[in-house]
Design a protein around this motif. Structure first.
Motif, mmCIF file in Angstrom:
data_model
loop_
_atom_site.group_PDB
_atom_site.id
_atom_site.type_symbol
_atom_site.label_atom_id
_atom_site.label_comp_id
_atom_site.label_asym_id
_atom_site.label_seq_id
_atom_site.Cartn_x
_atom_site.Cartn_y
_atom_site.Cartn_z
ATOM 1 N N GLU A 157 8.963 -37.594 -34.728
ATOM 2 C CA GLU A 157 7.794 -38.723 -35.085
ATOM 3 C C GLU A 157 7.920 -39.331 -36.515
ATOM 4 N N ILE A 158 7.974 -40.692 -36.362
ATOM 5 C CA ILE A 158 7.863 -41.425 -37.547
ATOM 6 C C ILE A 158 6.625 -42.110 -37.978
ATOM 7 N N TRP A 159 6.499 -42.328 -39.119
ATOM 8 C CA TRP A 159 5.170 -43.307 -39.385
ATOM 9 C C TRP A 159 5.207 -44.729 -39.080
ATOM 10 N N ASP A 160 5.224 -44.974 -37.702
ATOM 11 C CA ASP A 160 5.402 -46.288 -37.304
ATOM 12 C C ASP A 160 4.053 -46.837 -37.245
ATOM 13 N N TYR A 161 3.554 -47.966 -36.855
ATOM 14 C CA TYR A 161 2.196 -48.634 -37.069
ATOM 15 C C TYR A 161 1.488 -47.835 -36.124
ATOM 16 N N GLU A 162 1.766 -47.556 -34.869
ATOM 17 C CA GLU A 162 0.664 -46.810 -34.048
ATOM 18 C C GLU A 162 0.224 -45.496 -34.664
ATOM 19 N N HIS A 163 1.189 -44.589 -35.134
ATOM 20 C CA HIS A 163 0.693 -43.259 -35.910
ATOM 21 C C HIS A 163 -0.221 -43.636 -37.155
ATOM 22 N N LEU A 164 0.508 -44.533 -37.905
ATOM 23 C CA LEU A 164 -0.463 -44.685 -39.315
ATOM 24 C C LEU A 164 -1.848 -45.151 -38.958
ATOM 25 N N ASP A 165 -1.966 -46.090 -37.552
ATOM 26 C CA ASP A 165 -3.253 -46.736 -37.438
ATOM 27 C C ASP A 165 -4.113 -45.552 -36.956
#
Length: 380
Positions: free
Chosen positions: A128-136
């Motif tokens: 998993e990466i720190w994309d927008y969904e994960h960061l939100d």
């Protein structure tokens, strides 16, 4: 005692009081706190009366939509809440927390030299990466997103604040991560006279499940995996195993101690239907008051539908979700043609065996009819 002696006593008392007050004033000046110097951490403000603290209200636009109008300048004013624990300069050093320069788009738990919590390390090991969904999701509530995280920050309940902070972090990079595409606009509201009543929840959920794929839900299951095992091993963790959960009886996973609310539903014969799962995933605390599950819920029905479709797809016995086509049945065995049967009859009769019998629904040649008095084949 004469008046002179009394005056000396009163004078001594008065002089002592003046001395103590003077020392107090001097001490206040020497030890006065110095404000506005050095790094600081702003405690999150309490939610206003009537405002749901930490939970997004229904109808919050997805992060992809919010990022289209997010302001990096507004996010820069929010980063001060992070600077006492995180270095967001190009030096990117580890402090109490890891460096976060260029964090948007990086693999989770990948900053060299920092010891991450098990929950974040698991997400990173799964790619998993720190994309927008994960960061939100993480910035909304770090403790709900990654139970056991060492980060003490309570989170940002305001969706726009989260988008602005992510916009700043995105630009604070040598190679900014691409912005997400704007989601398609929802269909316009029906015109007057065309009916504007809301569809029943079941119909809305069924439509949502028909519009998503298991892959959509697989991207969301990461929010569950630190507490739940959804592999075929189906082991109990902080929460019960959820492999084969769709269609199963509520509160029936062996070896897990459920809250009274869920146990009562199970005793009443309730099952994890798509509707029950959607209601639970939307707000566990409302569906089962007293539940020990700390997850705040998924306000977006498409997210809930995608998660249900994914869980159903990995089940050993998936149920019909209403939108999927029924599996094609086996094709009936092809009947032999009449000519082939007659030839077999002749061959079998010549060898003294019983004839082949044509079934009543065997096809007949056009214009052909059975003879009225067919000769009997002698028994062997």
């Amino acid at each position: 005692m004469n008046s002179f002696e009394l005056n000396k006593i009163f004078g001594a008392i008065l002089g002592t009081l003046v001395f103590v007050m003077g020392v107090s004033f001097i001490a206040d000046e020497i030890y006065a706190p110095i404000e506005g110097r050095g790094a600081s951490y702003d405690l999150p403000e309490p939610a206003a009366e009537g405002e749901a603290g930490g939970e997004e209200a229904p109808g919050v636009p997805p992060i992809a939509a919010r990022m289209q109008t997010a302001s990096a300048d507004a996010g820069e004013s929010l980063i001060t809440r992070c600077q006492s624990c995180h270095d967001y300069s190009p030096a990117n050093e580890n402090r109490t927390g890891p460096g976060i320069y260029g964090v948007v788009g990086l693999p989770i738990a990948s900053h060299e030299g920092f010891a991450y919590s098990d929950a974040l390390a698991t997400l990173g090991s799964n790619g998993e990466i720190w994309d927008y969904e994960h960061l939100d999701a993480f910035l909304e509530s770090p403790r709900n997103y990654a139970p056991g995280t060492k980060m003490s920050f309570a989170g940002l309940s305001n969706p726009e604040d989260r988008a602005n902070l992510i916009a700043f972090l995105r630009e604070n990079s040598d190679d900014p991560f691409p912005l997400p595409e704007a989601p398609a606009e929802e269909a316009a509201a029906p015109a007057e006279g065309e009916g504007g009543e809301e569809a029943p929840v079941e119909d809305e959920l069924t439509a949502a499940m028909a519009a998503v794929t298991p892959e959509d839900g697989e991207a969301l299951i990461v929010r569950c995996q630190s507490c739940h095992d959804y592999s075929p091993a189906n082991a109990n963790r902080v929460g019960p195993g959820i492999h084969n959960v769709v269609g199963a009886e509520i509160a029936l996973h062996e070896g897990y101690s459920y809250s009274d609310a869920l146990a009562s539903l199970g005793a009443a014969g309730e099952t994890w239907t798509p509707e029950n799962l959607s209601a639970f995933l939307e707000s566990p605390a409302d569906f089962a008051p007293g539940t020990r599950m700390s997850f705040a819920g998924l306000a977006n029905i498409e997210d809930r539908a995608a998660l249900i479709v994914f869980l159903n797809s990995i089940s050993d016995n998936p149920i019909d979700l209403g939108g999927a086509a029924d599996p094609a049945g086996e094709a009936p065995e092809e009947q032999p043609a009449v000519e082939e049967v007659e030839q077999l009859n002749l061959e079998e009769a010549a060898e003294g065996d019983d004839p082949v019998v044509v079934e009543a629904d065997a096809p007949q040649a056009e214009g052909e009819s059975e003879p009225e008095d067919a000769p009997e084949t002698p028994a062997n």
